[in-house]
Write an enzyme that holds these catalytic residues in place. Sequence first.
Site, PDB file in Angstrom:
ATOM      1  N   ASN A  89      -6.711 -13.424   3.222  1.00  0.00           N
ATOM      2  CA  ASN A  89      -7.018 -11.814   2.994  1.00  0.00           C
ATOM      3  C   ASN A  89      -7.158 -10.886   3.504  1.00  0.00           C
ATOM      4  O   ASN A  89      -7.567 -11.408   4.802  1.00  0.00           O
ATOM      5  CB  ASN A  89      -8.327 -12.834   2.592  1.00  0.00           C
ATOM      6  CG  ASN A  89      -8.532 -13.565   0.923  1.00  0.00           C
ATOM      7  OD1 ASN A  89      -7.539 -13.598   0.335  1.00  0.00           O
ATOM      8  ND2 ASN A  89      -9.502 -14.434   1.237  1.00  0.00           N
ATOM      9  N   HIS A 106      -2.701 -12.567   7.621  1.00  0.00           N
ATOM     10  CA  HIS A 106      -2.058 -11.067   7.043  1.00  0.00           C
ATOM     11  C   HIS A 106      -2.460  -9.750   7.075  1.00  0.00           C
ATOM     12  O   HIS A 106      -1.949  -8.812   6.654  1.00  0.00           O
ATOM     13  CB  HIS A 106      -1.733 -11.116   5.407  1.00  0.00           C
ATOM     14  CG  HIS A 106      -0.811 -12.131   5.067  1.00  0.00           C
ATOM     15  ND1 HIS A 106      -1.186 -12.761   3.715  1.00  0.00           N
ATOM     16  CD2 HIS A 106      -0.230 -13.065   5.059  1.00  0.00           C
ATOM     17  CE1 HIS A 106      -0.116 -14.018   3.698  1.00  0.00           C
ATOM     18  NE2 HIS A 106       0.478 -14.518   4.304  1.00  0.00           N
ATOM     19  N   CYS A 114       0.012   1.568  14.676  1.00  0.00           N
ATOM     20  CA  CYS A 114       0.766   3.019  14.695  1.00  0.00           C
ATOM     21  C   CYS A 114       1.786   1.935  14.986  1.00  0.00           C
ATOM     22  O   CYS A 114       2.493   0.989  15.351  1.00  0.00           O
ATOM     23  CB  CYS A 114       0.624   3.541  16.210  1.00  0.00           C
ATOM     24  SG  CYS A 114       1.697   4.746  17.059  1.00  0.00           S
ATOM     25  N   CYS A 133      -1.721   9.035  16.197  1.00  0.00           N
ATOM     26  CA  CYS A 133      -2.195   8.191  16.803  1.00  0.00           C
ATOM     27  C   CYS A 133      -2.943   8.337  17.887  1.00  0.00           C
ATOM     28  O   CYS A 133      -2.605   9.237  18.975  1.00  0.00           O
ATOM     29  CB  CYS A 133      -0.700   7.190  16.963  1.00  0.00           C
ATOM     30  SG  CYS A 133      -1.288   5.680  18.539  1.00  0.00           S
ATOM     31  N   CYS A 136      -0.760   7.444  21.593  1.00  0.00           N
ATOM     32  CA  CYS A 136       0.560   7.466  21.320  1.00  0.00           C
ATOM     33  C   CYS A 136       0.172   9.241  21.214  1.00  0.00           C
ATOM     34  O   CYS A 136       1.113  10.211  21.587  1.00  0.00           O
ATOM     35  CB  CYS A 136       1.758   7.209  21.120  1.00  0.00           C
ATOM     36  SG  CYS A 136       2.080   6.802  19.854  1.00  0.00           S
ATOM     37  N   ASN A 198      -9.955 -25.594  -5.576  1.00  0.00           N
ATOM     38  CA  ASN A 198      -9.013 -23.601  -6.273  1.00  0.00           C
ATOM     39  C   ASN A 198      -9.741 -24.057  -8.055  1.00  0.00           C
ATOM     40  O   ASN A 198      -9.766 -25.014  -8.340  1.00  0.00           O
ATOM     41  CB  ASN A 198      -7.146 -24.357  -6.311  1.00  0.00           C
ATOM     42  CG  ASN A 198      -6.915 -22.689  -6.820  1.00  0.00           C
ATOM     43  OD1 ASN A 198      -7.334 -22.468  -7.707  1.00  0.00           O
ATOM     44  ND2 ASN A 198      -5.520 -22.165  -6.609  1.00  0.00           N
TER      45      ASN A 198
HETATM   46  P1  OAD Z   1      -2.804 -15.380  -5.592  1.00  0.00           P
HETATM   47  O1  OAD Z   1      -2.890 -14.462  -6.511  1.00  0.00           O
HETATM   48  O2  OAD Z   1      -1.085 -16.050  -5.348  1.00  0.00           O
HETATM   49  O3  OAD Z   1      -3.244 -17.151  -5.354  1.00  0.00           O
HETATM   50  C1  OAD Z   1      -4.904 -16.833  -5.921  1.00  0.00           C
HETATM   51  C2  OAD Z   1      -5.651 -18.010  -6.979  1.00  0.00           C
HETATM   52  O4  OAD Z   1      -6.538 -18.395  -6.249  1.00  0.00           O
HETATM   53  C3  OAD Z   1      -4.665 -18.888  -7.549  1.00  0.00           C
HETATM   54  O5  OAD Z   1      -3.995 -20.514  -7.120  1.00  0.00           O
HETATM   55  C4  OAD Z   1      -6.304 -19.200  -8.380  1.00  0.00           C
HETATM   56  O6  OAD Z   1      -6.076 -20.130  -9.407  1.00  0.00           O
HETATM   57  C5  OAD Z   1      -7.300 -18.949  -7.577  1.00  0.00           C
HETATM   58  N1  OAD Z   1      -8.812 -18.332  -7.958  1.00  0.00           N
HETATM   59  C6  OAD Z   1      -8.261 -17.608  -8.681  1.00  0.00           C
HETATM   60  N2  OAD Z   1      -9.970 -17.356  -8.927  1.00  0.00           N
HETATM   61  C7  OAD Z   1     -10.797 -18.496  -8.645  1.00  0.00           C
HETATM   62  C8  OAD Z   1     -11.832 -18.894  -7.864  1.00  0.00           C
HETATM   63  N3  OAD Z   1     -12.903 -17.960  -8.784  1.00  0.00           N
HETATM   64  N4  OAD Z   1     -11.898 -19.763  -7.414  1.00  0.00           N
HETATM   65  C9  OAD Z   1     -11.105 -20.574  -6.686  1.00  0.00           C
HETATM   66  N5  OAD Z   1     -10.103 -20.126  -6.879  1.00  0.00           N
HETATM   67  C10 OAD Z   1      -9.517 -19.062  -7.858  1.00  0.00           C
HETATM   68  O7  OAD Z   1      -3.357 -15.090  -4.253  1.00  0.00           O
HETATM   69  P2  OAD Z   1      -2.836 -15.535  -2.879  1.00  0.00           P
HETATM   70  O8  OAD Z   1      -2.494 -17.049  -2.787  1.00  0.00           O
HETATM   71  O9  OAD Z   1      -3.990 -15.018  -1.611  1.00  0.00           O
HETATM   72  O10 OAD Z   1      -0.120 -11.171   1.019  1.00  0.00           O
HETATM   73  O11 OAD Z   1      -1.700 -14.785  -2.201  1.00  0.00           O
HETATM   74  C11 OAD Z   1      -0.911 -14.682  -0.477  1.00  0.00           C
HETATM   75  C12 OAD Z   1      -0.548 -13.959  -0.574  1.00  0.00           C
HETATM   76  O12 OAD Z   1       0.115 -12.660  -1.410  1.00  0.00           O
HETATM   77  C13 OAD Z   1      -1.955 -12.849   0.016  1.00  0.00           C
HETATM   78  O13 OAD Z   1      -2.761 -12.593   1.125  1.00  0.00           O
HETATM   79  C14 OAD Z   1      -0.965 -11.240  -0.128  1.00  0.00           C
HETATM   80  C15 OAD Z   1      -0.185 -11.473  -1.720  1.00  0.00           C
HETATM   81  O14 OAD Z   1       2.023 -11.031  -1.380  1.00  0.00           O
HETATM   82  C16 OAD Z   1       0.507 -10.224   1.344  1.00  0.00           C
HETATM   83  O15 OAD Z   1       0.182  -8.395   1.132  1.00  0.00           O
HETATM   84  C17 OAD Z   1       1.156 -10.473   2.996  1.00  0.00           C
END
Ligand code: OAD
Length: 228
Positions: A89, A106, A114, A133, A136, A198
């Site tokens: 996050n 992330h 910069c 920046c 620089c 989850n």
């Molecule tokens: P996702 O949106 O891919 O997944 C969110 C997860 O949270 C899912 O598995 C849901 O089931 C779960 N979820 C939703 N609400 C919930 C709750 N109240 N309690 C528990 N679980 C819940 O998000 P991420 O896995 O964090 O990267 O995504 C990974 C990365 O993809 C992010 O860091 C971002 C994105 O692209 C970058 O931007 C580099």
Amino acid sequence: MGRGDGIVVLTGAGVSAESGLGTFRDRGGLWTRHDLAEVATPAGFAADPARVHAFYNARRANAAAAAPNAAHLALARLQAAGALIVTQNVDDLHERAGARKVVHMHGRLTGALCASCGARWDAPAVMAVGDACPVCGGGPCRPDIVWFGEVPRHMDRIDAALSVCALFVAIGTSGTVYPAAGFVQEAAAAGARTLEINLERSGGRFDRVIEGPATRVVPDWVAEILGR
Ligand code: OAD
């Protein structure tokens, strides 16, 4: 030794969902409403930096207006007892719940970077094309966010922790983005037990799964670990 020693927690957007911050891939998620290639890649930033700044300025404002929830607070207690929190996050809700030394693989909405000299500083509430920046004098200045095609941060530290942990826990992450999605195999191969928490199981290979909303199930699980 605290009761959290030997525990590595990986968090994703699901931990902050009940604080009102959107996830990425759930129904209505950020990547269903925005084109990932336009707002979360170096090429997208080069093509239209104003669009990218507007996207992250809005997310920074949302995060600032949000409050940590019961899951963040419970994880801060676990961190104080010795656990390491690694998060995908970019919000700062773990820190605002009191957690220390959170590893932001992330990047962070509260940071600026910069693109010329690599300097990092605290981002203003609103970043704009043409910002200079402070180190620089050049730029372009961008949010300190790891975009697709870029290498996540602090990987040496994370790999080292995974190789010696006793328990690896993934909370609120869909397990679709590497390298974070591979941490469960990495920890298991090094001998750790693995747990997924989850709303609904992601389908990853975990020894144990606890299903439910983070604000309800994370505090219960932390109480189980800390013995109260
Ligand atoms: P996702 O949106 O891919 O997944 C969110 C997860 O949270 C899912 O598995 C849901 O089931 C779960 N979820 C939703 N609400 C919930 C709750 N109240 N309690 C528990 N679980 C819940 O998000 P991420 O896995 O964090 O990267 O995504 C990974 C990365 O993809 C992010 O860091 C971002 C994105 O692209 C970058 O931007 C580099």
